[in-house]
Design a protein around this motif. Sequence first.
Motif, short mmCIF file in Angstrom:
data_model
loop_
_atom_site.label_atom_id
_atom_site.label_comp_id
_atom_site.label_asym_id
_atom_site.label_seq_id
_atom_site.Cartn_x
_atom_site.Cartn_y
_atom_site.Cartn_z
N THR A 1 0.72 -0.93 -0.04
CA THR A 1 -0.08 0.29 0.38
C THR A 1 0.86 1.00 0.07
OG1 THR A 1 -1.72 -1.20 0.78
CG2 THR A 1 -1.57 1.78 1.38
N SER B 1 -0.65 -6.30 -3.83
CA SER B 1 -2.06 -6.01 -2.56
C SER B 1 -3.27 -6.44 -3.40
CB SER B 1 -2.03 -4.48 -3.07
OG SER B 1 -2.60 -3.87 -3.36
N PHE C 1 -4.75 7.30 -0.93
CA PHE C 1 -3.87 6.05 -0.94
C PHE C 1 -3.62 6.50 0.84
CE2 PHE C 1 -3.74 4.69 -5.71
CZ PHE C 1 -3.74 3.11 -5.12
#
Length: 410
Positions: A87, A125, A184
Amino acid sequence: MMRAFIDLRPLRVSPAFRRLWTGQMLSTFGGQLAFVAVMFQVWDETSSAAWTGAVGLSKALPMILLGLFAGAAVDRFERRRFYLITTTGQLVTAGLMASQLIIGSVPVGVLLGLVAAQASFGAASGPVARTVLPQLLPRDLLASGIALNRIAFQGPMLVGPAVGGLVVSAWGTGVCYLIDCLSFVAALYGVLGLPRLRVEAVARAGLREVRDGLAFLVATPVIRGALITDLAATVLAMPVSLFPVINAEKFGNDPRTLGLFLTAIAVGGVAASVLSGAFTRLPRHRVVMLTGSAAWGVALVLFAFAPTPWLALVFLALAGAADTVSVVSRSTIIQLHTPNELLGRVTAAEQIVGQAGPDLGNLRGGVVSQLTSPVASLASGAILCLVAVAAVAASTPGLRQPAPEEQLVD
């Protein structure tokens, strides 16, 4: 009637899931804005359909090349830390794209390189995001959690592109990239709320571990049948590449109708997610998956021969709803039947099937349309999808029966 609505209990019983779900929904919305910005910027700088096509290639190649190895890595390392790394990588690449607000537009090759870098972190991810769910929720709420994840994906898909177009028009592509970067941050906040997620580590994340994961997939009829069913639905009957020519030949080439074709599928998917309690509470996830895949084929046959645009939109909405039913049920089956130590590799294979299958299906539809006609291409593919689903059901008896753990949820 209330049981038909989406089951919100996972959000109540697991604060970690609630925090992660919120972050994922926001980051998906930011990703939609960034995709619109990338497409606009590439077209604006090149006026080339080949270059805009390269955007999809830059996103797909990392998934295909790295997906299975990323799945093995998910089964090798502590998953919360791995999720944080991937991430953070997506956040950094989004920040580099947003830096164009200061330094100005970068060359198209550099932009596509950043897209590919972000897709590489996304290839890792994706599997780890799927593996955390069984450790956050009890087994009887897995299907509901997957349905909630689905709506967190579809909701932004429904509104994100339109918002992205408005933002690009008003403030330029750089603001879209900035919003993506900030989204994000929300995703990272969600991951930070996870507990430590230990696994029985494999020796290393190499070819042998990838082979072991594929061997398990092939040797487990229920999982193998679930993935083949998805491939049948997407590779044989994906309609998106045929939308422009069907709209031109049957409905006067109205661009508003073409846009509504894409929206209709998303509307049906969101509606099915909102009413997902009607099928996530059922005891037969396997039968529900087969039914959803068959309904996808039937809806597309009807769309192929729809005489009016509005009827065509209705059939596409039904197809979108059927797709959501199938996807949620398939993911539930995979989560319930895969050991934790193999879950990264198996869900990586699921991710590749789910993302590469539609691309191959759109290619198939375009090629067959050139050789025959758009309606023949779509109708024949949808009928072949029905035949393939029936063949999988007939050859995999376990898919026609409920497993012992597939109990009715109160």
